[in-house]
Design a protein around this motif. Structure first.
Motif, mmCIF file in Angstrom:
data_model
loop_
_atom_site.group_PDB
_atom_site.id
_atom_site.type_symbol
_atom_site.label_atom_id
_atom_site.label_comp_id
_atom_site.label_asym_id
_atom_site.label_seq_id
_atom_site.Cartn_x
_atom_site.Cartn_y
_atom_site.Cartn_z
ATOM 1 N N MET A 35 9.871 -0.628 6.329
ATOM 2 C CA MET A 35 9.322 -0.885 4.892
ATOM 3 C C MET A 35 8.498 -2.214 5.208
ATOM 4 O O MET A 35 9.004 -3.073 5.709
ATOM 5 C CB MET A 35 10.058 -0.759 3.763
ATOM 6 C CG MET A 35 9.848 0.262 2.773
ATOM 7 S SD MET A 35 11.142 0.357 1.635
ATOM 8 C CE MET A 35 10.549 1.983 0.844
ATOM 9 N N PRO A 36 7.478 -2.115 4.493
ATOM 10 C CA PRO A 36 6.665 -1.217 3.785
ATOM 11 C C PRO A 36 6.145 -0.030 4.610
ATOM 12 O O PRO A 36 5.893 -0.255 5.865
ATOM 13 C CB PRO A 36 5.360 -2.083 3.357
ATOM 14 C CG PRO A 36 5.748 -3.577 3.289
ATOM 15 C CD PRO A 36 6.733 -3.358 4.687
ATOM 16 N N ILE A 37 5.781 1.215 4.045
ATOM 17 C CA ILE A 37 5.135 2.346 4.746
ATOM 18 C C ILE A 37 4.005 2.625 3.910
ATOM 19 O O ILE A 37 4.164 2.742 2.738
ATOM 20 C CB ILE A 37 6.425 3.451 4.799
ATOM 21 C CG1 ILE A 37 7.256 3.201 5.629
ATOM 22 C CG2 ILE A 37 5.663 4.832 5.393
ATOM 23 C CD1 ILE A 37 8.581 4.033 5.572
ATOM 24 N N VAL A 38 2.845 2.631 4.730
ATOM 25 C CA VAL A 38 1.563 3.242 3.897
ATOM 26 C C VAL A 38 1.327 4.663 4.497
ATOM 27 O O VAL A 38 1.380 4.856 5.668
ATOM 28 C CB VAL A 38 0.591 2.403 4.373
ATOM 29 C CG1 VAL A 38 -0.915 2.645 3.860
ATOM 30 C CG2 VAL A 38 0.814 0.936 4.155
ATOM 31 N N GLU A 39 1.095 5.535 3.573
ATOM 32 C CA GLU A 39 0.322 6.634 3.917
ATOM 33 C C GLU A 39 -1.153 6.794 3.415
ATOM 34 O O GLU A 39 -1.307 6.515 2.223
ATOM 35 C CB GLU A 39 1.211 7.853 3.054
ATOM 36 C CG GLU A 39 2.490 8.045 3.663
ATOM 37 C CD GLU A 39 3.567 9.122 2.946
ATOM 38 O OE1 GLU A 39 3.357 10.015 3.364
ATOM 39 O OE2 GLU A 39 4.255 8.866 2.094
ATOM 40 N N LEU A 40 -1.892 7.263 4.298
ATOM 41 C CA LEU A 40 -3.210 7.460 3.898
ATOM 42 C C LEU A 40 -3.693 8.913 4.003
ATOM 43 O O LEU A 40 -3.387 9.500 5.298
ATOM 44 C CB LEU A 40 -4.304 6.389 4.898
ATOM 45 C CG LEU A 40 -5.545 6.749 4.676
ATOM 46 C CD1 LEU A 40 -6.024 6.420 3.475
ATOM 47 C CD2 LEU A 40 -6.297 6.023 5.950
ATOM 48 N N GLN B 92 1.622 0.317 -10.726
ATOM 49 C CA GLN B 92 1.829 1.318 -9.614
ATOM 50 C C GLN B 92 0.548 2.122 -9.376
ATOM 51 O O GLN B 92 0.852 2.807 -8.292
ATOM 52 C CB GLN B 92 3.321 2.068 -9.541
ATOM 53 C CG GLN B 92 4.299 1.142 -9.564
ATOM 54 C CD GLN B 92 5.458 2.152 -9.749
ATOM 55 O OE1 GLN B 92 5.446 2.995 -10.672
ATOM 56 N NE2 GLN B 92 6.590 1.868 -9.287
ATOM 57 N N TYR B 93 -0.438 2.227 -9.829
ATOM 58 C CA TYR B 93 -1.611 3.024 -9.671
ATOM 59 C C TYR B 93 -2.925 2.221 -10.010
ATOM 60 O O TYR B 93 -3.010 1.492 -10.890
ATOM 61 C CB TYR B 93 -1.471 4.242 -10.580
ATOM 62 C CG TYR B 93 -2.662 5.183 -10.280
ATOM 63 C CD1 TYR B 93 -2.693 5.769 -9.143
ATOM 64 C CD2 TYR B 93 -3.719 5.296 -11.303
ATOM 65 C CE1 TYR B 93 -4.041 6.522 -8.841
ATOM 66 C CE2 TYR B 93 -4.692 6.372 -11.095
ATOM 67 C CZ TYR B 93 -4.968 6.788 -9.794
ATOM 68 O OH TYR B 93 -6.012 7.465 -9.580
ATOM 69 N N ILE C 120 1.705 3.159 -5.528
ATOM 70 C CA ILE C 120 2.870 2.328 -5.269
ATOM 71 C C ILE C 120 3.981 3.013 -5.598
ATOM 72 O O ILE C 120 4.158 3.288 -6.888
ATOM 73 C CB ILE C 120 2.586 0.929 -5.529
ATOM 74 C CG1 ILE C 120 1.215 0.191 -5.137
ATOM 75 C CG2 ILE C 120 3.888 0.233 -5.076
ATOM 76 C CD1 ILE C 120 1.047 -1.250 -5.593
ATOM 77 N N HIS C 121 4.997 3.297 -4.582
ATOM 78 C CA HIS C 121 6.323 3.859 -4.876
ATOM 79 C C HIS C 121 6.970 2.703 -4.423
ATOM 80 O O HIS C 121 7.105 2.401 -3.264
ATOM 81 C CB HIS C 121 6.539 4.971 -3.926
ATOM 82 C CG HIS C 121 5.354 6.100 -3.813
ATOM 83 N ND1 HIS C 121 5.383 7.113 -5.122
ATOM 84 C CD2 HIS C 121 4.311 6.729 -3.144
ATOM 85 C CE1 HIS C 121 4.622 7.859 -4.955
ATOM 86 N NE2 HIS C 121 3.873 7.684 -3.632
ATOM 87 N N VAL D 52 -4.314 6.602 -0.927
ATOM 88 C CA VAL D 52 -3.343 5.686 -0.261
ATOM 89 C C VAL D 52 -1.932 5.514 -0.950
ATOM 90 O O VAL D 52 -2.044 5.380 -2.236
ATOM 91 C CB VAL D 52 -3.725 3.939 -0.150
ATOM 92 C CG1 VAL D 52 -2.824 3.313 0.731
ATOM 93 C CG2 VAL D 52 -4.871 3.916 0.512
ATOM 94 N N GLU D 53 -0.902 5.706 -0.429
ATOM 95 C CA GLU D 53 0.569 5.601 -0.876
ATOM 96 C C GLU D 53 1.161 4.565 -0.209
ATOM 97 O O GLU D 53 1.369 4.597 0.933
ATOM 98 C CB GLU D 53 1.472 6.879 -0.887
ATOM 99 C CG GLU D 53 0.709 8.049 -1.562
ATOM 100 C CD GLU D 53 1.595 9.538 -1.587
ATOM 101 O OE1 GLU D 53 2.598 9.389 -2.316
ATOM 102 O OE2 GLU D 53 1.412 10.123 -0.542
ATOM 103 N N LEU D 54 1.756 3.629 -1.055
ATOM 104 C CA LEU D 54 2.434 2.578 -0.522
ATOM 105 C C LEU D 54 3.929 2.543 -0.823
ATOM 106 O O LEU D 54 4.043 2.722 -2.002
ATOM 107 C CB LEU D 54 1.821 1.110 -0.747
ATOM 108 C CG LEU D 54 2.826 -0.128 -0.442
ATOM 109 C CD1 LEU D 54 2.652 -0.229 1.026
ATOM 110 C CD2 LEU D 54 2.156 -1.369 -1.308
ATOM 111 N N HIS D 55 4.782 2.732 -0.009
ATOM 112 C CA HIS D 55 6.280 2.642 -0.200
ATOM 113 C C HIS D 55 6.865 1.205 0.037
ATOM 114 O O HIS D 55 6.609 0.560 1.003
ATOM 115 C CB HIS D 55 6.964 3.453 0.452
ATOM 116 C CG HIS D 55 6.652 5.255 0.417
ATOM 117 N ND1 HIS D 55 6.695 5.950 -0.315
ATOM 118 C CD2 HIS D 55 5.803 5.891 1.130
ATOM 119 C CE1 HIS D 55 6.347 7.144 -0.387
ATOM 120 N NE2 HIS D 55 5.588 7.054 0.767
#
Lengths: 186, 186, 186, 186, 186, 186
Positions: free
Chosen positions: F1-6, B50-51, E43-44, E4-7
């Motif tokens: 979803m998916p949701i991306v945060e940058l 996940q990272y 990645i969450h 970058v965070e991906l949910h």
């Protein structure tokens, strides 16, 4: 990684955020053996309207001053024998613990006592360390060497010292001093 | 508020996370005058999958041991005169700076030197403080009082001391000692 | 958008999370004219070791039961005249306010009073509404129609009613009833 | 904990955010038995350029007006017999359900009907409750007591009432009324 | 930074997450001139119970297969003249555009046509590129050199080619071919 | 979803963010079979004071220009025979690979070579594709058809071509060309 996100009410200036970022980075480094370069800190600031606790919007409290700066200003004022200026940095119940001295509470008391130990003294600082402990007060350590003149006129130099300060609410409430003066005193 | 989120690769145990949570809380408290109860810390753990950094998945590094625990074990081994056990805690280039002594590098050297100063000594600890500074090493302060017996058989007690340690990679690399022994030595 | 993220200590089951997700979605919809399909809710669960408030790790509290379910079970027990079962749902200081009746506190009291009003009554539910207000208690509204038999043996039907309940800590503490019985009573 | 984060396109004013924060806090409280003080809400606002859905940037929709305010203004206009002002608050297909009355659709119809029931009436409000349900409409409950004068000139007072409103797109589309008038009518 | 965070709903395996992490990193690099090492992706993953859209919990869809792998397997099957195996990779409406040929839809058609151009051909791959465009299909480019034997028995070698594929729902729907064969054909 | 945060340092304009949002959406779509409408991208921008890596605040780097735009401007300049303008788009070590030509490095070289192949040529573009690969350079594909006039004065039309460009640091460093000219050349 690690990545730290700090959510904060807005109202803190760049220097405050720098101190926060450094302190958070070092907090992680105490446990995780990451190079500093691998640690990121992001500060998210919320306006009063963007934050609510207990169904009520909240106001930010002003940042605490840097306790290492407070302590250094106090020490500079003391070295300049500006007792009035130095007293501005002291909080309720201030106490000083010096080697071979009883607990003292007033700066004049300290000067009177020191007059029986040396004619003059100057501090050369090697390092300052500041951190927050479990209690309300922040801790500041200043260490380095003392130079000056003994009562008999002999100069001295390179005597190791360490001072420990507790700073609460921006005021110094405790000063503890250790040094090697007695080792070398004539 | 403030709220701290820490993103971490998984692999840290509960004690590690406790140390991280406390250190992060206190990092915030150094700058923001919030009651501890108003500060939350959330730890988000990511599996290796996940990272990714630099297009490559990463592995967690084992947590650094608590430097205050390292130091306390070393001091206990020294008090028990278990030089072998104590040496296990020392790193490359270890140096000791004691009042009135030259820089020493070996524990036997310290024992030989101290034999000329007192017959025995015991430490009573009042407080331990550990934090991470800018450099690689963590800093640990131990302070309290010394009791023991002088060379002439006279007992002593309640002599203030402070020890400063640098711990890098889980090993002690520097010990600096200040105390009031010379003030009261017969 | 909007996107809601809820950070929660782990320990809540799927039904709890469903209720949370629905309630959070509807909370947003009260203000933002977004179609439900445009509103996402993400629940992030933290283990006890992953959450700290006030430098101390926290434990989750068990979920509150669904107040609408509590109320419906109570009403079903009442309709079945199972006073013992119904009383299990009542909390300290329970009070009932019915049209044309004094405030009543005991279910037997209610039965005695109603015996002077109608021979039997049944509720047909059209809708249940549950939400949390500012106070500790959740509010539940049940509305629909009453049917039954008057004291003189005449049947009645389709009489509008609305019941309002306050549920605190999983127990009903207040029941308020309005209906059109007096409009049509022979 | 719990901590709620709401991501929103910017364009909502402080009052909108207050309503959102309160509604989100209460949504959590419906399921999690946390004291309000333990629940934080953070609102993150994104500019149009900072949010994209379906590869396209999005625009915020204006906030829905507070349905409790809409309903109160409507009731105040009705009490002042300002039918024109009151009609401004009504939406397509508006329907009124009063005790003992057929479904009515026009305010004049209501006035004509009520003239046969009482000479005048005033509402004293004890509480307003507003929440969003599954459907498009928000629900508002107003409850309190009625006072006024019967057709025969006798005054009345303290008659319990509850009104239920459905508000969709800022307009009232349904009013349902229950009260104890028939219980006490001379 | 960037971070970058991906949910994501859980259900994707490590290879899927690797592809996501790489694609997200490169998406950022297209615009931000950061070294890959400065870009982190987290990645969450949410369970079905932890994610709701439109008041309803959602299920994850199975990951799309890697289109570059699909294409390579197809090309390998073609090189082995395994028409049956190759056809497994083709989707509805598959079309081939080769230099100097009409649009072809069936692999046998291609073989028949190519028999008039060369006796045999082999591909040496220099690079594969896969990315998602605006439409439903992913694009895959394969480029390298052709070697083989002309109809007259002369060998050929090092003829540049590039193939472009569109892959939708895991099936190849279009193959476009360019090469320098006509430049060097005897 | 998916949701991306940058999470990004501020300093990127709306067009940059649009490109980032599109590229991140498509990165997800390469693996997850979600409709574009189900994919959200949120960009969180941090000021320099709000981001720290390695205990030091960071500055944003200017966005890379859109490589597809660079390439199109270069091709337009070439079509207009503005060699000077076209050269502005070329980077160190630029190389061209055309069908049937040796590797060329200078635009004049290309013109001289092409003069032996056709009298004039024009490109009609069907599509441009740009993406970032593993290396430093971004890749741009332009494809469509060629029309023009052969050396003997015969016109030609609808000849398929594809150009592949590598763009690094905003400069074109490689152009590879494939087309069907040799298939149809008189």
């Amino acid at each position: 990684m690690p990545i730290v996100e700090l959510h904060l009410l807005e109202g803190y200036d760049r220097a405050d955020k720098t101190r926060l970022g450094v302190a958070l980075t070092d907090a992680v480094r105490l446990v995780v053996p990451a190079a500093p370069e691998a640690i990121s800190v992001m500060i998210h600031e919320r306006s009063a309207a963007q934050y609510m606790r207990g169904r009520v919007q909240q106001k930010p409290a002003p940042a605490l001053p840097d306790p290492a700066v407070i302590v250094r200003r106090y020490l500079d004022a003391m070295e300049a024998r500006s007792l009035g200026a130095a007293r501005e940095f002291l909080g309720e119940g201030f106490v000083m613990l010096f080697p071979g001295a009883p607990a003292m509470h007033d700066l004049q008391e300290l000067l009177d006592w020191s007059r029986l130990r040396y004619r003059e003294v100057r501090k050369t600082y090697e390092a300052a360390e500041a951190f927050q402990g479990a209690g309300e007060a922040a801790t500041v350590y200043m260490r380095g060497t003392l130079s000056g003149v003994w009562l008999d006129g002999t100069p001295f130099d390179a005597i190791r010292f360490i001072d420990r300060f507790e700073v609460a609410g921006g005021k110094i409430i405790k000063q503890e001093v250790w040094n090697d003066m007695a080792e070398v005193r004539p």
